[in-house]
Design a protein around this motif. Structure first.
Motif, short mmCIF file in Angstrom:
data_model
loop_
_atom_site.label_atom_id
_atom_site.label_comp_id
_atom_site.label_asym_id
_atom_site.label_seq_id
_atom_site.Cartn_x
_atom_site.Cartn_y
_atom_site.Cartn_z
N TYR A 56 0.83 -1.20 0.00
CA TYR A 56 0.00 0.00 0.00
C TYR A 56 0.87 1.25 0.00
CZ TYR A 56 -3.80 -3.10 1.38
OH TYR A 56 -4.73 -4.10 1.42
N ALA A 57 0.39 2.28 -0.69
CA ALA A 57 0.99 3.61 -0.56
C ALA A 57 0.40 4.22 0.70
CB ALA A 57 0.63 4.45 -1.78
N ILE A 58 1.24 4.44 1.68
CA ILE A 58 0.79 5.00 2.97
C ILE A 58 1.10 6.49 2.98
CG2 ILE A 58 1.21 4.92 5.48
CD1 ILE A 58 -0.39 2.53 4.43
N GLY A 298 -13.38 2.06 7.30
CA GLY A 298 -12.61 1.37 6.24
C GLY A 298 -13.50 0.94 5.09
N ASP A 299 -13.14 -0.18 4.46
CA ASP A 299 -13.89 -0.63 3.28
C ASP A 299 -15.34 -0.97 3.60
OD1 ASP A 299 -11.62 -0.23 1.80
OD2 ASP A 299 -11.64 -2.21 0.84
N ALA A 300 -15.65 -1.25 4.85
CA ALA A 300 -17.05 -1.49 5.23
C ALA A 300 -17.86 -0.22 5.02
CB ALA A 300 -17.14 -1.94 6.68
N GLY A 311 -7.51 4.21 -0.52
CA GLY A 311 -8.58 3.51 0.21
C GLY A 311 -8.24 3.26 1.67
N LEU A 312 -7.08 2.69 1.90
CA LEU A 312 -6.69 2.39 3.28
C LEU A 312 -6.40 3.68 4.04
CD1 LEU A 312 -5.97 0.41 5.51
CD2 LEU A 312 -3.66 0.30 4.59
N ASN A 313 -5.80 4.65 3.35
CA ASN A 313 -5.54 5.93 4.03
C ASN A 313 -6.84 6.57 4.51
OD1 ASN A 313 -2.66 6.05 3.73
ND2 ASN A 313 -2.99 6.34 1.54
C1 LIG Z 1 -5.72 -3.07 -6.26
C2 LIG Z 1 -5.84 -2.25 -5.02
C3 LIG Z 1 -4.80 -1.45 -4.61
C4 LIG Z 1 -4.91 -0.66 -3.46
N1 LIG Z 1 -3.89 0.15 -3.11
C5 LIG Z 1 -4.01 0.96 -2.04
C6 LIG Z 1 -2.94 1.85 -1.67
O1 LIG Z 1 -1.88 1.89 -2.28
N2 LIG Z 1 -3.14 2.67 -0.58
C7 LIG Z 1 -4.30 2.66 0.12
O2 LIG Z 1 -4.44 3.46 1.07
N3 LIG Z 1 -5.31 1.80 -0.19
C8 LIG Z 1 -5.20 0.96 -1.24
N4 LIG Z 1 -6.21 0.08 -1.55
C9 LIG Z 1 -7.40 0.00 -0.68
C10 LIG Z 1 -7.16 -0.99 0.49
O3 LIG Z 1 -6.85 -2.26 -0.03
C11 LIG Z 1 -8.40 -1.12 1.36
O4 LIG Z 1 -8.97 0.14 1.57
C12 LIG Z 1 -8.05 -1.74 2.72
O5 LIG Z 1 -7.45 -2.99 2.54
C13 LIG Z 1 -9.31 -1.89 3.56
O6 LIG Z 1 -8.97 -2.46 4.80
P1 LIG Z 1 -10.11 -2.94 5.78
O7 LIG Z 1 -9.41 -3.37 7.06
O8 LIG Z 1 -11.19 -1.93 5.88
O9 LIG Z 1 -10.79 -4.19 5.08
P2 LIG Z 1 -10.20 -5.65 4.79
O10 LIG Z 1 -8.75 -5.62 4.54
O11 LIG Z 1 -11.08 -6.27 3.77
O12 LIG Z 1 -10.39 -6.42 6.19
C14 LIG Z 1 -11.65 -6.89 6.60
C15 LIG Z 1 -11.44 -7.87 7.75
O13 LIG Z 1 -12.72 -8.30 8.22
C16 LIG Z 1 -12.67 -9.68 8.49
N5 LIG Z 1 -14.02 -10.25 8.40
C17 LIG Z 1 -14.76 -10.48 7.30
N6 LIG Z 1 -15.91 -11.08 7.65
C18 LIG Z 1 -15.89 -11.20 9.00
C19 LIG Z 1 -16.80 -11.74 9.95
N7 LIG Z 1 -17.97 -12.32 9.60
N8 LIG Z 1 -16.46 -11.70 11.28
C20 LIG Z 1 -15.28 -11.14 11.66
N9 LIG Z 1 -14.38 -10.63 10.80
C21 LIG Z 1 -14.69 -10.66 9.50
C22 LIG Z 1 -11.72 -10.24 7.42
O14 LIG Z 1 -11.17 -11.47 7.87
C23 LIG Z 1 -10.67 -9.14 7.33
O15 LIG Z 1 -9.64 -9.38 8.25
C24 LIG Z 1 -6.11 -0.70 -2.70
C25 LIG Z 1 -7.17 -1.53 -3.10
C26 LIG Z 1 -7.04 -2.30 -4.25
C27 LIG Z 1 -8.20 -3.16 -4.68
#
Ligand SMILES: Cc1cc2nc3c(=O)[nH]c(=O)nc-3n(C[C@H](O)[C@H](O)[C@H](O)COP(=O)(O)OP(=O)(O)OC[C@H]3O[C@@H](n4cnc5c(N)ncnc54)[C@H](O)[C@@H]3O)c2cc1C
Length: 400
Positions: A56-58, A298-300, A311-313
């Protein structure tokens, strides 16, 4: 047999990705009573020269936040790369160069492995002694007592909390079970991700090409004995991505090198695939951020086109804001208090909308193939290139 009494707590964070782990840790550090719910990954010691398939780019803001919760310095510095410059190419002669020195900042961003961030967060959560239920969320109901909602896990554990934080990813089972709406617009585009060796040094530059096939980004990675390394994120039309993914692996590697050589015009020399391709169908998602005794992060909460690597930022920005409003709430308000949640939604409205508009707008701008639009966007890029003050403003925005 008597059923176990429900576990009663103030806050439950559901999801153990980067956003969930960071939320739980940051809340615990601010003295909040928090339980983490979700699977726990185990991390084998990192192998030198072998990198996690996702990086990820942070942004500097995320870097500061991760430092503030004590995990930035736990990352293995040998495995991260500082981005000193960005080179953005349009589909014509358009070119924008952004440099950290132009804005008098040490770096524009850091490229860090996903697995490495998860490893240090998991370690920090464990050191902190946080209560972690290694089960999956299964059902949600509001039928707790007046101030509590109730969740059961896939193994039948019952949890009652004043507030449930959904950090369980784009599919968010908790969001769905709570009946919260989500607006999903599929882009019809798939992002292909892989690491590659490049014949010429990247010099800490992140490259991006916008063209009729999609958006191609090369992110600088640490060098190995095989030479310089970059991570590719290539967002291209579903049908083109499927064609590439359907090829046998040796042919896939050949085709990828050939296509990237053309698209990058040899800017970093020959590109050689390392490992397998990963594919991510892209969409633009937006939720209402809060519900009754629920906050989404986050992504939720939202999902973007990855062309700006934000996205992650944005998710870590959610965490920072949510932790702040929860820790600063009045003593008489519970964690799930509607006013507290509205403060969180208000704090995130502008940054989330701004990032959505920028990433979606850029995607749309380069999607249009008509000659006048193509001419205009490249003229626009060339104009930006000649405006140092505007470029400094762009850098400040991108590195926030
Ligand atoms: C190709 C690509 C490149 C990207 N590059 C970047 C970048 O360079 N910089 C950046 O800032 N963002 C980037 N993003 C965005 C980034 O990947 C997401 O925003 C980030 O991973 C979201 O993290 P999260 O913890 O919200 O979700 P997730 O990483 O999806 O984590 C969700 C967690 O919930 C858990 N979970 C699911 N269901 C349940 C359940 N029923 N009970 C309990 N736990 C559960 C899963 O096990 C998982 O651990 C990129 C996205 C893509 C697609």
């Amino acid at each position: 047999m008597r059923a176990e009494p429900p576990l009663k707590t103030s806050i439950v964070v559901c999801g153990t990705g980067i956003v969930g782990l960071a939320t739980a840790l940051a809340l615990a550090r601010r003295g909040q009573q928090v339980t983490l719910l979700g699977p726990r990954k185990t991390f084998a010691p990192a192998t030198p020269e072998v990198f996690h398939p996702r990086v990820y780019a942070i942004s500097p803001a995320s870097q500061r936040f991760l430092a503030s919760i004590g995990v930035w310095n736990m990352l293995d510095a040998q495995r991260s790369t500082a981005v000193q410059a960005m080179e953005i190419h349009g589909d014509g002669a358009g070119l924008v160069n952004l440099n950290a020195w132009q804005a008098a900042i040490p770096e524009l961003a850091w490229i860090v492995e996903s697995g490495e961030i998860e490893r240090v967060l998991t370690q920090a959560v464990q050191i902190f002694g946080l209560n972690w239920i290694e089960e999956k969320f299964a059902t949600y109901s509001k039928a707790g007592d007046a101030d509590y909602s109730c969740v059961t896990t896939d193994r039948g554990t019952v949890l009652q909390a004043e507030l449930f934080i959904a950090a369980d990813g784009a599919q968010s089972p908790l969001r769905a079970a709570a009946g919260l709406p989500v607006d999903i617009k599929p882009y019809g585009v798939t992002a292909i991700v892989a690491h590659l060796n490049c014949a010429r040094p990247h010099q800490g530059t992140a490259f991006q090409w916008f063209n009729e096939q999609g958006v191609l980004a090369l992110l600088p990675m640490p060098s190995t004995q095989a030479g310089s390394q970059v991570s590719v994120v290539w967002s291209l039309k579903e049908s083109l991505a499927q064609e590439l993914l359907a090829l046998p692996s040796s042919e896939q590697a050949k085709q990828l090198s050939a296509r990237l050589a053309t698209l990058t015009a040899g800017r970093v020399g020959e590109l050689t695939l390392l490992g397998a391709l990963q594919a991510f169908p892209l969409s633009l998602n937006q939720s209402p951020m809060i519900g009754e005794r629920i906050a989404l992060a986050g992504d939720a909460a939202h999902r973007l086109h990855p062309l700006a690597g934000q996205g992650l930022n944005l998710g870590l920005g959610d965490v920072e804001a949510l932790v702040e409003v929860l820790a600063e709430r009045e003593a008489f308000r519970s964690a799930g208090d509607a006013m507290v949640l509205r403060r969180y939604r208000r704090a995130r409205a502008e940054p989330v909308l701004a990032m959505r508009v920028v990433t979606d707008g850029l995607h749309r701008l380069f999607e249009v193939q008509s000659a006048p639009v193509a001419w205009l966007r490249n003229i626009g890029m060339s104009a930006v290139e000649k405006m140092p003050l505007f470029k400094r403003y762009l850098i400040a925005g991108a590195s926030r």
